[in-house]
Design a protein around this motif. Structure first.
Motif, PDB file in Angstrom:
ATOM      1  N   UNK A   1       0.840  -1.204   0.000  1.00 38.40           N
ATOM      2  CA  UNK A   1       0.000   0.000   0.000  1.00 38.40           C
ATOM      3  C   UNK A   1       0.875   1.254   0.000  1.00 38.40           C
ATOM      4  N   UNK A   2       1.953   1.213   0.760  1.00 41.23           N
ATOM      5  CA  UNK A   2       2.894   2.347   0.789  1.00 41.23           C
ATOM      6  C   UNK A   2       3.494   2.559  -0.589  1.00 41.23           C
ATOM      7  N   UNK A   3       3.888   1.462  -1.255  1.00 38.23           N
ATOM      8  CA  UNK A   3       4.457   1.561  -2.614  1.00 38.23           C
ATOM      9  C   UNK A   3       3.418   2.171  -3.560  1.00 38.23           C
ATOM     10  N   UNK A   4       2.148   1.682  -3.464  1.00 41.95           N
ATOM     11  CA  UNK A   4       1.082   2.233  -4.302  1.00 41.95           C
ATOM     12  C   UNK A   4       0.893   3.726  -4.036  1.00 41.95           C
ATOM     13  N   UNK A   5       0.885   4.085  -2.746  1.00 40.87           N
ATOM     14  CA  UNK A   5       0.699   5.495  -2.381  1.00 40.87           C
ATOM     15  C   UNK A   5       1.872   6.351  -2.869  1.00 40.87           C
ATOM     16  N   UNK A   6       3.102   5.792  -2.784  1.00 39.49           N
ATOM     17  CA  UNK A   6       4.271   6.521  -3.274  1.00 39.49           C
ATOM     18  C   UNK A   6       4.169   6.725  -4.785  1.00 39.49           C
ATOM     19  N   UNK A   7       3.685   5.682  -5.500  1.00 37.88           N
ATOM     20  CA  UNK A   7       3.503   5.810  -6.942  1.00 37.88           C
ATOM     21  C   UNK A   7       2.425   6.859  -7.261  1.00 37.88           C
ATOM     22  N   UNK A   8       1.335   6.819  -6.485  1.00 40.93           N
ATOM     23  CA  UNK A   8       0.279   7.815  -6.672  1.00 40.93           C
ATOM     24  C   UNK A   8       0.808   9.218  -6.370  1.00 40.93           C
ATOM     25  N   UNK A   9       1.650   9.289  -5.325  1.00 39.77           N
ATOM     26  CA  UNK A   9       2.238  10.570  -4.954  1.00 39.77           C
ATOM     27  C   UNK A   9       3.120  11.090  -6.081  1.00 39.77           C
ATOM     28  N   UNK A  10       3.958  10.198  -6.664  1.00 38.22           N
ATOM     29  CA  UNK A  10       4.816  10.599  -7.781  1.00 38.22           C
ATOM     30  C   UNK A  10       3.964  11.043  -8.971  1.00 38.22           C
ATOM     31  N   UNK A  11       2.897  10.291  -9.254  1.00 41.22           N
ATOM     32  CA  UNK A  11       2.008  10.646 -10.359  1.00 41.22           C
ATOM     33  C   UNK A  11       1.347  11.998 -10.081  1.00 41.22           C
ATOM     34  N   UNK A  12       0.921  12.196  -8.838  1.00 38.37           N
ATOM     35  CA  UNK A  12       0.308  13.473  -8.455  1.00 38.37           C
ATOM     36  C   UNK A  12       1.305  14.613  -8.583  1.00 38.37           C
ATOM     37  N   UNK A  13       2.562  14.342  -8.200  1.00 39.41           N
ATOM     38  CA  UNK A  13       3.604  15.364  -8.325  1.00 39.41           C
ATOM     39  C   UNK A  13       3.834  15.715  -9.794  1.00 39.41           C
ATOM     40  N   UNK A  14       3.788  14.696 -10.678  1.00 37.12           N
ATOM     41  CA  UNK A  14       3.937  14.956 -12.112  1.00 37.12           C
ATOM     42  C   UNK A  14       2.769  15.802 -12.612  1.00 37.12           C
ATOM     43  N   UNK A  15       1.561  15.457 -12.155  1.00 37.66           N
ATOM     44  CA  UNK A  15       0.379  16.225 -12.552  1.00 37.66           C
ATOM     45  C   UNK A  15       0.506  17.662 -12.066  1.00 37.66           C
ATOM     46  N   UNK A  16       0.952  17.825 -10.823  1.00 34.33           N
ATOM     47  CA  UNK A  16       1.127  19.170 -10.256  1.00 34.33           C
ATOM     48  C   UNK A  16       2.158  19.941 -11.057  1.00 34.33           C
ATOM     49  N   UNK A  17       3.271  19.275 -11.384  1.00 31.50           N
ATOM     50  CA  UNK A  17       4.315  19.925 -12.194  1.00 31.50           C
ATOM     51  C   UNK A  17       3.739  20.332 -13.554  1.00 31.50           C
ATOM     52  N   UNK A  18       2.982  19.432 -14.159  1.00 30.64           N
ATOM     53  CA  UNK A  18       2.348  19.747 -15.437  1.00 30.64           C
ATOM     54  C   UNK A  18       1.392  20.925 -15.314  1.00 30.64           C
ATOM     55  N   UNK A  19       0.604  20.920 -14.251  1.00 30.87           N
ATOM     56  CA  UNK A  19      -0.332  22.025 -14.025  1.00 30.87           C
ATOM     57  C   UNK A  19       0.402  23.336 -13.768  1.00 30.87           C
ATOM     58  N   UNK A  20       1.504  23.250 -13.049  1.00 27.51           N
ATOM     59  CA  UNK A  20       2.303  24.453 -12.807  1.00 27.51           C
ATOM     60  C   UNK A  20       2.874  24.990 -14.121  1.00 27.51           C
ATOM     61  N   UNK A  21       3.354  24.080 -14.972  1.00 26.61           N
ATOM     62  CA  UNK A  21       3.868  24.505 -16.279  1.00 26.61           C
ATOM     63  C   UNK A  21       2.754  25.113 -17.121  1.00 26.61           C
ATOM     64  N   UNK A  22       1.582  24.473 -17.084  1.00 30.75           N
ATOM     65  CA  UNK A  22       0.429  25.006 -17.818  1.00 30.75           C
ATOM     66  C   UNK A  22       0.066  26.392 -17.286  1.00 30.75           C
ATOM     67  N   UNK A  23       0.105  26.526 -15.959  1.00 31.59           N
ATOM     68  CA  UNK A  23      -0.196  27.832 -15.349  1.00 31.59           C
ATOM     69  C   UNK A  23       0.801  28.888 -15.830  1.00 31.59           C
ATOM     70  N   UNK A  24       2.082  28.532 -15.884  1.00 34.56           N
ATOM     71  CA  UNK A  24       3.105  29.470 -16.356  1.00 34.56           C
ATOM     72  C   UNK A  24       2.833  29.866 -17.800  1.00 34.56           C
ATOM     73  N   UNK A  25       2.503  28.858 -18.621  1.00 32.60           N
ATOM     74  CA  UNK A  25       2.221  29.140 -20.031  1.00 32.60           C
ATOM     75  C   UNK A  25       1.002  30.042 -20.168  1.00 32.60           C
TER      76      UNK A  25
END
Length: 146
Positions: A35-59
């Motif tokens: 479950x921790x591994x799954x949550x870490x993967x979800x966290x990484x995916x969420x971080x990628x989404x956040x990074x993408x959203x931040x880049x979109x916001x900058x654009x």
């Protein structure tokens, strides 16, 4: 000896109980680790989404800034065009005034020309009459000389 056997049996029962608890704890630990591994993967995916959203916001911020700059530039050009339009309108009004004045002058000159044409016609008539009299006089002189 019976008591020792009984104690040993209880001890082994307790070992079995503790072993079962340990096995359950290990299974639960494995489940939690997965479950921790799954949550870490979800966290990484969420971080990628956040990074993408931040880049979109900058654009989008850049696009907004560019659009605002374009709008300001367009407003400036519009203002300049309105100023030029006002100048052209002033020139047009001046030109229309000059045209009106020139029309008056043309009308006056046309009347004068008509008068001149009339006068020329009168003078041509007088010239013909004078030529006729001169021809008559010449003819009379020629007759008189003969």
């Amino acid at each position: 000896m019976a008591e020792a056997n009984d104690n040993e049996s209880k001890a082994w029962d307790e070992v079995d109980t503790v072993q079962k608890q340990l096995d359950e704890a290990l299974v639960l630990n494995d489940i939690q680790a997965k479950r921790i591994i799954e949550l870490e993967q979800q966290l990484k995916a969420s971080e990628k989404v956040i990074t993408g959203l931040q880049n979109t916001e900058k654009q989008l911020k850049k696009q907004v800034n560019d659009t605002q700059a374009n709008l300001e530039s367009a407003e400036k050009r519009t203002s300049e065009a309105e100023g030029k339009l006002a100048e052209v309108r002033d020139q047009l009004n001046d030109t229309q005034g000059q045209l009106k004045s020139e029309r008056g002058t043309v009308s006056k000159l046309t009347k004068e020309q008509k008068g001149s044409v009339k006068q020329i016609g009168t003078l041509e008539g007088e010239l013909k009459a004078a030529q006729g009299q001169a021809n008559k006089a010449q003819s009379e002189r020629d007759d008189a000389m003969s």
